[in-house]
Design a protein around this motif. Structure first.
Motif, PDB file in Angstrom:
ATOM      1  N   CYS A 171       0.853  -1.190   0.000  1.00 42.31           N
ATOM      2  CA  CYS A 171       0.000   0.000   0.000  1.00 42.31           C
ATOM      3  C   CYS A 171       0.892   1.244   0.000  1.00 42.31           C
ATOM      4  CB  CYS A 171      -0.911   0.005   1.229  1.00 42.31           C
ATOM      5  SG  CYS A 171      -2.089  -1.360   1.299  1.00 42.31           S
ATOM      6  N   HIS A 172       0.788   2.034  -1.047  1.00 33.94           N
ATOM      7  CA  HIS A 172       1.601   3.253  -1.162  1.00 33.94           C
ATOM      8  C   HIS A 172       0.750   4.510  -1.327  1.00 33.94           C
ATOM      9  CE1 HIS A 172       5.222   0.805  -1.455  1.00 33.94           C
ATOM     10  NE2 HIS A 172       4.655   0.104  -2.435  1.00 33.94           N
ATOM     11  N   GLY A 173      -0.563   4.363  -1.212  1.00 35.27           N
ATOM     12  CA  GLY A 173      -1.437   5.521  -1.383  1.00 35.27           C
ATOM     13  C   GLY A 173      -1.576   5.976  -2.826  1.00 35.27           C
ATOM     14  N   ALA A 174      -1.368   5.070  -3.760  1.00 42.29           N
ATOM     15  CA  ALA A 174      -1.447   5.432  -5.175  1.00 42.29           C
ATOM     16  C   ALA A 174      -2.898   5.692  -5.587  1.00 42.29           C
ATOM     17  CB  ALA A 174      -0.852   4.306  -6.033  1.00 42.29           C
ATOM     18  N   GLU A 175      -3.064   6.594  -6.520  1.00 43.67           N
ATOM     19  CA  GLU A 175      -4.393   6.903  -7.055  1.00 43.67           C
ATOM     20  C   GLU A 175      -4.830   5.783  -8.005  1.00 43.67           C
ATOM     21  OE1 GLU A 175      -6.452   9.284  -6.299  1.00 43.67           O
ATOM     22  OE2 GLU A 175      -5.091  10.215  -4.843  1.00 43.67           O
ATOM     23  N   VAL A 176      -6.050   5.355  -7.868  1.00 44.91           N
ATOM     24  CA  VAL A 176      -6.596   4.280  -8.691  1.00 44.91           C
ATOM     25  C   VAL A 176      -7.871   4.781  -9.346  1.00 44.91           C
ATOM     26  CG1 VAL A 176      -7.489   1.920  -8.724  1.00 44.91           C
ATOM     27  CG2 VAL A 176      -5.630   2.539  -7.159  1.00 44.91           C
ATOM     28  N   GLU A 177      -7.951   4.629 -10.653  1.00 46.18           N
ATOM     29  CA  GLU A 177      -9.133   5.066 -11.376  1.00 46.18           C
ATOM     30  C   GLU A 177     -10.308   4.144 -11.095  1.00 46.18           C
ATOM     31  OE1 GLU A 177      -8.347   5.424 -15.496  1.00 46.18           O
ATOM     32  OE2 GLU A 177      -6.674   6.831 -15.253  1.00 46.18           O
ATOM     33  N   ASP A 178     -11.490   4.696 -11.229  1.00 48.87           N
ATOM     34  CA  ASP A 178     -12.698   3.953 -10.917  1.00 48.87           C
ATOM     35  C   ASP A 178     -12.881   2.754 -11.833  1.00 48.87           C
ATOM     36  OD1 ASP A 178     -15.049   3.984  -9.132  1.00 48.87           O
ATOM     37  OD2 ASP A 178     -16.165   4.118 -11.007  1.00 48.87           O
ATOM     38  N   VAL A 179     -12.440   2.868 -13.063  1.00 46.53           N
ATOM     39  CA  VAL A 179     -12.608   1.769 -14.019  1.00 46.53           C
ATOM     40  C   VAL A 179     -11.768   0.559 -13.639  1.00 46.53           C
ATOM     41  CG1 VAL A 179     -10.743   2.533 -15.549  1.00 46.53           C
ATOM     42  CG2 VAL A 179     -12.680   1.237 -16.494  1.00 46.53           C
ATOM     43  N   ASP A 180     -10.714   0.761 -12.850  1.00 44.96           N
ATOM     44  CA  ASP A 180      -9.845  -0.348 -12.440  1.00 44.96           C
ATOM     45  C   ASP A 180     -10.411  -1.141 -11.272  1.00 44.96           C
ATOM     46  OD1 ASP A 180      -7.902   0.252 -14.360  1.00 44.96           O
ATOM     47  OD2 ASP A 180      -6.967   1.757 -13.055  1.00 44.96           O
ATOM     48  N   LEU A 181     -11.552  -0.699 -10.753  1.00 46.65           N
ATOM     49  CA  LEU A 181     -12.159  -1.389  -9.622  1.00 46.65           C
ATOM     50  C   LEU A 181     -13.503  -2.005  -9.983  1.00 46.65           C
ATOM     51  CD1 LEU A 181     -11.409   1.162  -6.734  1.00 46.65           C
ATOM     52  CD2 LEU A 181     -10.131  -0.888  -7.374  1.00 46.65           C
ATOM     53  N   GLU A 182     -13.676  -2.320 -11.241  1.00 48.68           N
ATOM     54  CA  GLU A 182     -14.945  -2.897 -11.677  1.00 48.68           C
ATOM     55  C   GLU A 182     -14.909  -4.425 -11.690  1.00 48.68           C
ATOM     56  OE1 GLU A 182     -15.921  -1.234 -15.430  1.00 48.68           O
ATOM     57  OE2 GLU A 182     -16.447   0.747 -14.630  1.00 48.68           O
ATOM     58  N   LEU A 183     -13.855  -4.992 -12.274  1.00 48.99           N
ATOM     59  CA  LEU A 183     -13.777  -6.441 -12.445  1.00 48.99           C
ATOM     60  C   LEU A 183     -12.606  -7.024 -11.657  1.00 48.99           C
ATOM     61  CD1 LEU A 183     -14.412  -6.757 -16.299  1.00 48.99           C
ATOM     62  CD2 LEU A 183     -16.029  -7.240 -14.460  1.00 48.99           C
ATOM     63  N   PHE A 184     -12.846  -8.174 -11.063  1.00 50.98           N
ATOM     64  CA  PHE A 184     -11.783  -8.892 -10.358  1.00 50.98           C
ATOM     65  C   PHE A 184     -10.910  -9.639 -11.370  1.00 50.98           C
ATOM     66  CE2 PHE A 184     -14.887  -8.436  -6.961  1.00 50.98           C
ATOM     67  CZ  PHE A 184     -14.093  -8.125  -5.873  1.00 50.98           C
ATOM     68  N   ASN A 185      -9.616  -9.644 -11.091  1.00 53.51           N
ATOM     69  CA  ASN A 185      -8.657 -10.416 -11.885  1.00 53.51           C
ATOM     70  C   ASN A 185      -8.038 -11.448 -10.939  1.00 53.51           C
ATOM     71  OD1 ASN A 185      -6.885 -11.340 -13.840  1.00 53.51           O
ATOM     72  ND2 ASN A 185      -5.380  -9.740 -13.424  1.00 53.51           N
ATOM     73  N   THR A 186      -8.653 -12.628 -10.892  1.00 49.27           N
ATOM     74  CA  THR A 186      -8.338 -13.607  -9.858  1.00 49.27           C
ATOM     75  C   THR A 186      -7.714 -14.861 -10.444  1.00 49.27           C
ATOM     76  OG1 THR A 186     -10.220 -12.823  -8.555  1.00 49.27           O
ATOM     77  CG2 THR A 186      -9.297 -14.977  -7.963  1.00 49.27           C
ATOM     78  N   THR A 187      -6.695 -15.360  -9.755  1.00 50.26           N
ATOM     79  CA  THR A 187      -6.074 -16.644 -10.069  1.00 50.26           C
ATOM     80  C   THR A 187      -6.475 -17.636  -8.990  1.00 50.26           C
ATOM     81  OG1 THR A 187      -4.180 -15.567 -11.120  1.00 50.26           O
ATOM     82  CG2 THR A 187      -3.906 -17.863 -10.455  1.00 50.26           C
ATOM     83  N   ILE A 188      -6.967 -18.800  -9.402  1.00 49.30           N
ATOM     84  CA  ILE A 188      -7.421 -19.830  -8.468  1.00 49.30           C
ATOM     85  C   ILE A 188      -6.413 -20.967  -8.438  1.00 49.30           C
ATOM     86  CG2 ILE A 188      -9.244 -21.463  -7.898  1.00 49.30           C
ATOM     87  CD1 ILE A 188     -10.096 -18.638  -7.551  1.00 49.30           C
ATOM     88  N   LEU A 189      -6.011 -21.351  -7.235  1.00 49.38           N
ATOM     89  CA  LEU A 189      -5.086 -22.470  -7.058  1.00 49.38           C
ATOM     90  C   LEU A 189      -5.698 -23.480  -6.099  1.00 49.38           C
ATOM     91  CD1 LEU A 189      -1.711 -20.533  -6.635  1.00 49.38           C
ATOM     92  CD2 LEU A 189      -2.603 -21.580  -8.714  1.00 49.38           C
ATOM     93  N   LEU A 190      -5.368 -24.725  -6.309  1.00 47.26           N
ATOM     94  CA  LEU A 190      -5.793 -25.806  -5.425  1.00 47.26           C
ATOM     95  C   LEU A 190      -4.552 -26.504  -4.908  1.00 47.26           C
ATOM     96  CD1 LEU A 190      -8.300 -27.305  -4.347  1.00 47.26           C
ATOM     97  CD2 LEU A 190      -8.086 -28.846  -6.299  1.00 47.26           C
ATOM     98  N   GLN A 191      -4.359 -26.525  -3.600  1.00 45.82           N
ATOM     99  CA  GLN A 191      -3.135 -27.057  -3.009  1.00 45.82           C
ATOM    100  C   GLN A 191      -3.452 -28.167  -2.022  1.00 45.82           C
ATOM    101  OE1 GLN A 191      -0.406 -24.110  -1.619  1.00 45.82           O
ATOM    102  NE2 GLN A 191       0.849 -25.553  -0.493  1.00 45.82           N
ATOM    103  N   GLN A 192      -2.764 -29.301  -2.205  1.00 48.55           N
ATOM    104  CA  GLN A 192      -2.926 -30.444  -1.327  1.00 48.55           C
ATOM    105  C   GLN A 192      -1.564 -30.883  -0.828  1.00 48.55           C
ATOM    106  OE1 GLN A 192      -4.368 -34.167  -3.066  1.00 48.55           O
ATOM    107  NE2 GLN A 192      -5.827 -34.352  -1.394  1.00 48.55           N
ATOM    108  N   PRO A 193      -1.443 -31.274   0.455  1.00 47.45           N
ATOM    109  CA  PRO A 193      -0.125 -31.667   0.980  1.00 47.45           C
ATOM    110  C   PRO A 193       0.415 -32.899   0.284  1.00 47.45           C
ATOM    111  CG  PRO A 193      -1.863 -32.240   2.525  1.00 47.45           C
ATOM    112  CD  PRO A 193      -2.497 -31.387   1.468  1.00 47.45           C
ATOM    113  N   ILE A 194       1.743 -32.954   0.152  1.00 44.66           N
ATOM    114  CA  ILE A 194       2.410 -34.107  -0.447  1.00 44.66           C
ATOM    115  C   ILE A 194       2.758 -35.089   0.671  1.00 44.66           C
ATOM    116  CG2 ILE A 194       4.412 -34.889  -1.763  1.00 44.66           C
ATOM    117  CD1 ILE A 194       4.545 -32.125  -3.023  1.00 44.66           C
ATOM    118  N   PRO A 195       2.339 -36.341   0.551  1.00 40.63           N
ATOM    119  CA  PRO A 195       2.645 -37.315   1.615  1.00 40.63           C
ATOM    120  C   PRO A 195       4.147 -37.466   1.810  1.00 40.63           C
ATOM    121  CG  PRO A 195       0.987 -38.174   0.094  1.00 40.63           C
ATOM    122  CD  PRO A 195       1.523 -36.914  -0.516  1.00 40.63           C
ATOM    123  N   ALA A 196       4.578 -37.531   3.074  1.00 37.94           N
ATOM    124  CA  ALA A 196       5.996 -37.680   3.385  1.00 37.94           C
ATOM    125  C   ALA A 196       6.477 -39.094   3.074  1.00 37.94           C
ATOM    126  CB  ALA A 196       6.250 -37.359   4.859  1.00 37.94           C
ATOM    127  N   ALA A 197       7.777 -39.194   2.792  1.00 40.45           N
ATOM    128  CA  ALA A 197       8.352 -40.509   2.508  1.00 40.45           C
ATOM    129  C   ALA A 197       8.381 -41.349   3.774  1.00 40.45           C
ATOM    130  CB  ALA A 197       9.769 -40.345   1.957  1.00 40.45           C
TER     131      ALA A 197
END
Length: 264
Positions: A171-197
């Motif tokens: 957070c740097h206090g930068a100005e953000v235009e209203d048009v940049d807050l209309e749509l989400f740009n989201t990356t979805i990940l699915l993470q599962q632990p790897i069984p130990a040896a």
């Protein structure tokens, strides 16, 4: 990975999808099963295979008074197809929501997200349990609604956690235009632990049992040292005995001559 109209898809290898497949209890609770038919469908009706999967509602909350009031942000669909894809359809922020998010960011408030631990329709509404995460609202604004959501599961495929980070996360206090807050740009990940040896105890025991069985079949291997190598030992002993016999006879003759000379 492709993004269209605020929807971002993540395609996983089939082998990874098998590891991350939800537990049978989740699938049965969601009422999707193998998608060959569902409760509530008329006879002869079937669900489109491309839409078969687990549905999770994504909710968010950002309030000025630090209260928590979650509202729907979008729907996460975990497709149970050979492509094994995760997709997220999200709502566009209204002008009122954009203004409120700016105010919360200015006040140093938090932006929260959550998803249910079980798919929609699997439990009663009053008994739904959620996994929650949050970031600073200012980082959400300055990232232009670009975030990464990670759904964490255990080895059985049960949802145990949710994490969210913004890109970038400062957070740097930068100005953000209203048009940049209309749509989400989201990356979805699915993470599962790897069984130990784990130690190969079973393989070691099996190998020992095979060696014991092999020895039982070959009693020759259990004989003593002399029983195994007598054909080499006896010739050596005989050779030593025969080579020492003349020396003993010569020594005896010499002693007798000396005794005779002393008699004269």
């Amino acid at each position: 990975m492709a993004a269209v109209g605020g929807v971002r898809r993540l395609f996983l290898p089939v082998s990874l999808w098998l590891l991350m497949s939800p537990s049978p209890s989740l699938v049965q609770a969601a009422g999707v099963g193998s998608c060959r038919g569902e409760p509530g469908l008329r006879t002869g009706e079937s669900r489109d295979f491309e839409t078969c999967g687990l549905t999770l509602q994504l909710e968010h909350s950002f309030e000025l008074d630090d209260s928590i009031q979650f509202k729907k942000r979008g729907t996460l669909l975990w497709n149970m197809t050979p492509d094994s894809s995760l997709s997220l359809s999200q709502k566009q922020l209204t002008e009122e929501e954009r203004n409120k998010l700016r105010e919360v960011a200015t006040e140093g408030g938090l932006y929260r997200v959550r998803i249910p631990r079980r798919p929609l329709g699997s439990t009663e509404e009053s008994g739904v349990e959620y996994v929650t995460s949050f970031v600073r609202a200012c980082s959400m604004v300055e990232s232009h609604l670009s975030d990464r959501l990670t759904v964490h599961t255990d080895v059985a495929g049960n949802i145990i956690g949710l994490s969210v980070v913004t890109i970038p996360g400062s957070c740097h206090g930068a100005e953000v235009e209203d048009v940049d807050l209309e749509l989400f740009n989201t990356t979805i990940l699915l993470q599962q632990p790897i069984p130990a040896a784990v130690p190969e105890t079973a393989a070691f025991i099996e190998r020992m049992e095979q060696e014991q069985a092999q020895k039982a079949k070959n009693p020759q291997e259990q004989k003593s040292f002399f029983a195994k190598y007598w054909m080499y030992i006896i010739p050596i002993v005989l050779f030593l005995m025969m080579s020492g016999a003349p020396d003993a006879g010569g020594q005896g003759g010499g002693n007798g001559g000396s005794a005779g000379g002393g008699g004269r």
